[in-house]
Motif scaffolding. Structure first.
Motif, PDB file in Angstrom:
ATOM      1  N   ARG A   1      -5.434 -32.979   1.702  1.00 45.61           N
ATOM      2  CA  ARG A   1      -4.221 -33.782   1.637  1.00 45.61           C
ATOM      3  C   ARG A   1      -3.022 -32.903   1.990  1.00 45.61           C
ATOM      4  NH1 ARG A   1      -4.140 -35.631  -4.088  1.00 45.61           N
ATOM      5  NH2 ARG A   1      -5.182 -33.635  -4.414  1.00 45.61           N
ATOM      6  N   HIS A   2      -1.958 -33.536   2.466  1.00 41.51           N
ATOM      7  CA  HIS A   2      -0.786 -32.771   2.907  1.00 41.51           C
ATOM      8  C   HIS A   2      -0.266 -31.870   1.790  1.00 41.51           C
ATOM      9  CE1 HIS A   2      -1.304 -35.580   6.026  1.00 41.51           C
ATOM     10  NE2 HIS A   2      -0.524 -36.531   5.567  1.00 41.51           N
ATOM     11  N   ALA A   3      -0.287 -32.369   0.552  1.00 42.76           N
ATOM     12  CA  ALA A   3       0.227 -31.575  -0.568  1.00 42.76           C
ATOM     13  C   ALA A   3      -0.637 -30.336  -0.792  1.00 42.76           C
ATOM     14  CB  ALA A   3       0.274 -32.429  -1.837  1.00 42.76           C
ATOM     15  N   GLU A   4      -1.927 -30.454  -0.518  1.00 38.55           N
ATOM     16  CA  GLU A   4      -2.808 -29.283  -0.685  1.00 38.55           C
ATOM     17  C   GLU A   4      -2.494 -28.220   0.353  1.00 38.55           C
ATOM     18  OE1 GLU A   4      -7.103 -30.226  -1.132  1.00 38.55           O
ATOM     19  OE2 GLU A   4      -6.401 -32.285  -1.351  1.00 38.55           O
ATOM     20  N   VAL A   5      -2.273 -28.646   1.586  1.00 36.00           N
ATOM     21  CA  VAL A   5      -1.962 -27.685   2.650  1.00 36.00           C
ATOM     22  C   VAL A   5      -0.595 -27.047   2.374  1.00 36.00           C
ATOM     23  CG1 VAL A   5      -1.552 -27.422   5.130  1.00 36.00           C
ATOM     24  CG2 VAL A   5      -3.398 -28.902   4.318  1.00 36.00           C
ATOM     25  N   ALA A   6       0.362 -27.890   1.976  1.00 34.38           N
ATOM     26  CA  ALA A   6       1.711 -27.371   1.697  1.00 34.38           C
ATOM     27  C   ALA A   6       1.685 -26.376   0.539  1.00 34.38           C
ATOM     28  CB  ALA A   6       2.656 -28.529   1.372  1.00 34.38           C
ATOM     29  N   GLY A   7       0.822 -26.635  -0.435  1.00 32.65           N
ATOM     30  CA  GLY A   7       0.803 -25.815  -1.639  1.00 32.65           C
ATOM     31  C   GLY A   7      -0.211 -24.677  -1.584  1.00 32.65           C
ATOM     32  N   SER A   8      -0.924 -24.544  -0.482  1.00 34.23           N
ATOM     33  CA  SER A   8      -1.964 -23.530  -0.402  1.00 34.23           C
ATOM     34  C   SER A   8      -1.357 -22.143  -0.144  1.00 34.23           C
ATOM     35  CB  SER A   8      -2.949 -23.884   0.726  1.00 34.23           C
ATOM     36  OG  SER A   8      -3.618 -22.721   1.172  1.00 34.23           O
ATOM     37  N   ALA A   9      -1.597 -21.219  -1.057  1.00 29.46           N
ATOM     38  CA  ALA A   9      -1.079 -19.855  -0.880  1.00 29.46           C
ATOM     39  C   ALA A   9      -1.720 -19.221   0.352  1.00 29.46           C
ATOM     40  CB  ALA A   9      -1.360 -19.033  -2.130  1.00 29.46           C
ATOM     41  N   GLU A  10      -2.955 -19.572   0.619  1.00 32.34           N
ATOM     42  CA  GLU A  10      -3.641 -18.996   1.786  1.00 32.34           C
ATOM     43  C   GLU A  10      -3.001 -19.454   3.091  1.00 32.34           C
ATOM     44  OE1 GLU A  10      -7.821 -20.043   0.659  1.00 32.34           O
ATOM     45  OE2 GLU A  10      -8.131 -17.958   1.291  1.00 32.34           O
ATOM     46  N   VAL A  11      -2.718 -20.757   3.181  1.00 33.10           N
ATOM     47  CA  VAL A  11      -2.071 -21.258   4.397  1.00 33.10           C
ATOM     48  C   VAL A  11      -0.680 -20.651   4.522  1.00 33.10           C
ATOM     49  CG1 VAL A  11      -1.188 -23.293   5.600  1.00 33.10           C
ATOM     50  CG2 VAL A  11      -3.377 -23.414   4.391  1.00 33.10           C
TER      51      VAL A  11
ATOM     52  N   ALA B   1       3.372 -29.425   6.617  1.00 31.74           N
ATOM     53  CA  ALA B   1       2.678 -30.335   5.698  1.00 31.74           C
ATOM     54  C   ALA B   1       3.604 -30.751   4.560  1.00 31.74           C
ATOM     55  CB  ALA B   1       1.424 -29.662   5.152  1.00 31.74           C
ATOM     56  N   GLY B   2       4.462 -29.838   4.123  1.00 29.39           N
ATOM     57  CA  GLY B   2       5.358 -30.117   2.997  1.00 29.39           C
ATOM     58  C   GLY B   2       6.525 -31.016   3.344  1.00 29.39           C
ATOM     59  N   LYS B   3       6.686 -31.318   4.627  1.00 29.54           N
ATOM     60  CA  LYS B   3       7.793 -32.196   5.018  1.00 29.54           C
ATOM     61  C   LYS B   3       7.315 -33.555   5.518  1.00 29.54           C
ATOM     62  CE  LYS B   3      11.033 -28.517   6.044  1.00 29.54           C
ATOM     63  NZ  LYS B   3      11.223 -27.448   7.037  1.00 29.54           N
ATOM     64  N   ILE B   4       6.023 -33.811   5.449  1.00 26.53           N
ATOM     65  CA  ILE B   4       5.510 -35.119   5.877  1.00 26.53           C
ATOM     66  C   ILE B   4       5.874 -36.159   4.817  1.00 26.53           C
ATOM     67  CG2 ILE B   4       3.425 -36.469   6.346  1.00 26.53           C
ATOM     68  CD1 ILE B   4       2.097 -33.857   7.282  1.00 26.53           C
ATOM     69  N   GLY B   5       6.400 -37.280   5.255  1.00 27.86           N
ATOM     70  CA  GLY B   5       6.612 -38.418   4.357  1.00 27.86           C
ATOM     71  C   GLY B   5       7.367 -38.047   3.102  1.00 27.86           C
TER      72      GLY B   5
ATOM     73  N   PRO C   1       6.628 -37.109  -1.451  1.00 34.68           N
ATOM     74  CA  PRO C   1       5.594 -36.464  -2.283  1.00 34.68           C
ATOM     75  C   PRO C   1       4.360 -37.334  -2.519  1.00 34.68           C
ATOM     76  CG  PRO C   1       7.753 -36.078  -3.232  1.00 34.68           C
ATOM     77  CD  PRO C   1       7.957 -37.028  -2.083  1.00 34.68           C
ATOM     78  N   GLN C   2       4.566 -38.633  -2.673  1.00 35.66           N
ATOM     79  CA  GLN C   2       3.421 -39.508  -2.964  1.00 35.66           C
ATOM     80  C   GLN C   2       2.542 -39.686  -1.730  1.00 35.66           C
ATOM     81  OE1 GLN C   2       6.666 -40.291  -4.154  1.00 35.66           O
ATOM     82  NE2 GLN C   2       6.006 -39.276  -6.021  1.00 35.66           N
ATOM     83  N   VAL C   3       3.157 -39.790  -0.580  1.00 33.26           N
ATOM     84  CA  VAL C   3       2.382 -39.863   0.666  1.00 33.26           C
ATOM     85  C   VAL C   3       1.603 -38.560   0.855  1.00 33.26           C
ATOM     86  CG1 VAL C   3       2.597 -39.912   3.193  1.00 33.26           C
ATOM     87  CG2 VAL C   3       3.860 -41.559   1.801  1.00 33.26           C
ATOM     88  N   ARG C   4       2.243 -37.446   0.525  1.00 32.13           N
ATOM     89  CA  ARG C   4       1.573 -36.145   0.673  1.00 32.13           C
ATOM     90  C   ARG C   4       0.417 -35.981  -0.311  1.00 32.13           C
ATOM     91  NH1 ARG C   4       7.050 -34.517   1.507  1.00 32.13           N
ATOM     92  NH2 ARG C   4       7.339 -33.571  -0.538  1.00 32.13           N
ATOM     93  N   ASN C   5       0.445 -36.743  -1.389  1.00 33.56           N
ATOM     94  CA  ASN C   5      -0.659 -36.681  -2.346  1.00 33.56           C
ATOM     95  C   ASN C   5      -1.855 -37.522  -1.925  1.00 33.56           C
ATOM     96  OD1 ASN C   5       0.314 -34.864  -4.205  1.00 33.56           O
ATOM     97  ND2 ASN C   5       1.333 -36.408  -5.471  1.00 33.56           N
ATOM     98  N   ARG C   6      -1.719 -38.318  -0.888  1.00 32.84           N
ATOM     99  CA  ARG C   6      -2.827 -39.160  -0.417  1.00 32.84           C
ATOM    100  C   ARG C   6      -3.223 -38.871   1.031  1.00 32.84           C
ATOM    101  NH1 ARG C   6      -6.634 -41.352  -2.880  1.00 32.84           N
ATOM    102  NH2 ARG C   6      -6.893 -42.991  -1.353  1.00 32.84           N
ATOM    103  N   GLY C   7      -2.234 -38.704   1.886  1.00 32.51           N
ATOM    104  CA  GLY C   7      -2.502 -38.576   3.316  1.00 32.51           C
ATOM    105  C   GLY C   7      -3.249 -37.287   3.621  1.00 32.51           C
ATOM    106  N   THR C   8      -4.103 -37.331   4.647  1.00 32.20           N
ATOM    107  CA  THR C   8      -4.919 -36.165   4.993  1.00 32.20           C
ATOM    108  C   THR C   8      -4.671 -35.729   6.432  1.00 32.20           C
ATOM    109  OG1 THR C   8      -6.787 -37.396   5.913  1.00 32.20           O
ATOM    110  CG2 THR C   8      -6.770 -37.059   3.510  1.00 32.20           C
TER     111      THR C   8
END
Ligand code: FES
Ligand code: FES
Lengths: 264, 162
Positions: free
Chosen positions: A73-83, A94-98, A100-107
Motif C-alpha cells: 500500500r502507498h502508506a507502506e512504501v511511504a513509511g518504509s525506512a528501506e525505501v 508514495a506519501g503524496k498520493i491522494g 492518508p486513507q487512500v494511501r492506507n488502501r491503494g497499492t
C-alpha cells in the motif's frame, strides 16, 4: 453498482486461475475500481481480490534493487525506512498520493495496472527504469505503459512486484490538482544507470512519457538553466478545465526545474 | 449469499452480504451503526472513515467482503469504556470543532489514526493529514485546534479551551 461474485485467492496461481473466468476482474485496494463500478463503467462478473496474497506483499532492498510487492500500500512504501534510505524520492511520491486513507488502501500494483494518465506511480516506474514483474514474465517500464489506461499486461496477467534500480539521485515534484489530489503535472527526475531520465505524468493524453528534450538538455548540463533553454511542445497535452496544453507544457518545465534544484 | 465475519468495536459479528455490499453499508444497515456517515460516496469527503486493522480507511470505498476477519473500529467504539467522551472527542466539544456534526465522526476517526502514529504533530502535519476530510461548516480552524489540544492532553500537557 451491479452485483458480482467475489473471490479472495491466497496465491498468485489461484488468482490467475480465477481471472480466466468470463468478465473476471482483479481488484487490489479498490480506490479507483470501486468508484468506477459505482458509476457502472465497469461491471465484472467476478471480482478477484488480490489483497490476501502473501507473495505479493513486502518490500526489500538487495544489491542496488528495491523490490516492492504489488500489494504494497502507498502508506507502506511511504513509511518504509528501506525505501526512504535507498530511493527517498520514491517514498516521497508514495506519501503524496491522494490522502492518508487512500494511501492506507491503494497499492502500487493497482496504480500501475490501471495506468491512469494522471497517476503518480507510473512516473517513478518509468523515470527509474523499473521492471514490472508479473506471474508470467518481467516487463521493462518502457514497454509496460502503452497509453491511456493501457498496459502491455495480457488478459488475466497479474502484476506481482516492481523492481526499482537504486538511483544516484532522484526527485519527485508534483503539481497537485487540489480537488482530486492527482497530478495536474508530476515530474520524476532521476540520475540512474548512467543517464538522466525525466518522466512526466498528468500532462499527456497518452499517459506517462519521457521528456526527451529535457533529458538531452540535462545530460550535458544538469542545471535549471538547461531546462529553461529546452523547449517542451504542448502537442498532445491534456486540455481540460484545470489547464490548457500550453499551461501543462509550461508546468513540465517548472516542475523539472524544481526537481533539478532539489537534486543539486 | 456469502457470509462475512469481522470484529467491530470488539464484538464478533457475522452477516450475509452481497458481493457489492460496501463496508459502510454493512456497518450502517446490517449493524445499525449509523455514526459512520456517507457524504460523497466517492472517496472525497472522509465522513465514512473507520479503522480497519488499526488503519484509517474510507468505508464507502471498501467492500464488506474485503474486511473478512478484520478488526474494525467505528466512531461508536471511540468513547471511554464507561461511555464518557474520549480525550479527542471532548476536545472537539471544548474547542467548538463541530457545528452540524456531519463530518465529525470521520474527522475524529482520521485524527485518532494520526495521533496514534504521531503523538506530537505540528499544525501543518494536522492540516495535511486532514486532506481527505471535508467539513462544510466549521471551517477547519477549530478542528485543527481540537486535535492539537487533544494531542497535548494525551502527552500530559494541558491547553485551556477559549
Ligand atoms: S462518503 Fe466516503 S469519502 Fe465521502
Ligand atoms: S461540522 Fe458540519 S460538515 Fe463539519
Amino acid at each position: 453498482m451491479y452485483n458480482f461474485d467475489y473471490v479472495k485467492p491466497a496465491s498468485v496461481a489461484d488468482a490467475v486461475a480465477a481471472l480466466q473466468g468470463e468478465d473476471a476482474q482483479a481488484i487490489a485496494g479498490g480506490q479507483t475500481l470501486i468508484a468506477t463500478m459505482k458509476q457502472r463503467l465497469a461491471q465484472p462478473r467476478t471480482l478477484v481480490d488480490l489483497t490476501g496474497i502473501t507473495e505479493m506483499q513486502g518490500i526489500s532492498v538487495d544489491g542496488g534493487v528495491v523490490s516492492v510487492g504489488a500489494g504494497a500500500r502507498h502508506a507502506e512504501v511511504a513509511g518504509s525506512a528501506e525505501v526512504r534510505g535507498a530511493i527517498p524520492a520514491l517514498a516521497d511520491l508514495a506519501g503524496k498520493i491522494g490522502d492518508p486513507q487512500v494511501r492506507n488502501r491503494g497499492t502500487i500494483g493497482g496504480s500501475i495496472a490501471n495506468n491512469d494518465p494522471s497517476a503518480c506511480y507510473p512516473a517513478a516506474v518509468l523515470g527509474l527504469g523499473a521492471t514490472v514483474v508479473t506471474n508470467a514474465r518481467e516487463i521493462a517500464a518502457a514497454d509496460f505503459f502503452q497509453g491511456l489506461y493501457t498496459t502491455s499486461l495480457n488478459e488475466g496477467e497479474v502484476v506481482t512486484a516492481v523492481k526499482f534500480p537504486v538511483a544516484a539521485a532522484a526527485s519527485w515534484q508534483k503539481f497537485e490538482q487540489p480537488a482530486s489530489r492527482f497530478s495536474l503535472v508530476g515530474v520524476f527526475v532521476a540520475k540512474v544507470e548512467g543517464e538522466v531520465r525525466v518522466a512526466v505524468t498528468g500532462a499527456s493524453e497518452e499517459g506517462v512519457f519521457r521528456a526527451a528534450a529535457l533529458e538531452q538538455a540535462l545530460a550535458s548540463d544538469f542545471s535549471a538553466a538547461a531546462v529553461e533553454g529546452a523547449s517542451v511542445s504542448s502537442a498532445g497535452m491534456i486540455a481540460d478545465l484545470h489547464g490548457t496544453p500550453d499551461y501543462r507544457a509550461n508546468l513540465v518545465k517548472v516542475m523539472t526545474k524544481r526537481a533539478v534544484e532539489a537534486m543539486s | 449469499m456469502p457470509t462475512v465475519s469481522m470484529t467491530v468495536n470488539g464484538k464478533a459479528v457475522a452477516s450475509d452480504v452481497e458481493g457489492r455490499t460496501l463496508l459502510v453499508d454493512f456497518l450502517r444497515e446490517n449493524l445499525r451503526l449509523t455514526g459512520t456517515h456517507v457524504g460523497c460516496d466517492t472517496l472525497q469527503c472522509g465522513a465514512c472513515v473507520v479503522h480497519v486493522n488499526g488503519d484509517s480507511v474510507k468505508a464507502c470505498s471498501m467492500l464488506a467482503l474485503s474486511a473478512e476477519g478484520a478488526e474494525i473500529t467505528t466512531i461508536e467504539g471511540i468513547a471511554n469504556p464507561d461511555g464518557s467522551l474520549s480525550v479527542l472527542q471532548r476536545a472537539f466539544q471544548d474547542h467548538h470543532g463541530l457545528q452540524c456534526g456531519f463530518c465529525t465522526p470521520g474527522m475524529v476517526m482520521s485524527a485518532a489514526d494520526l495521533l496514534k502514529r504521531n503523538a506530537n504533530p505540528s499544525e501543518r502535519e494536522v492540516r495535511e493529514w486532514l486532506e481527505g476530510n471535508l467539513c462544510r461548516c466549521t471551517g477547519y480552524h477549530n478542528i485543527v485546534k481540537a486535535i492539537l489540544a487533544a494531542a497535548a492532553e494525551m502527552r500530559g500537557e494541558k491547553i485551556a479551551a477559549e
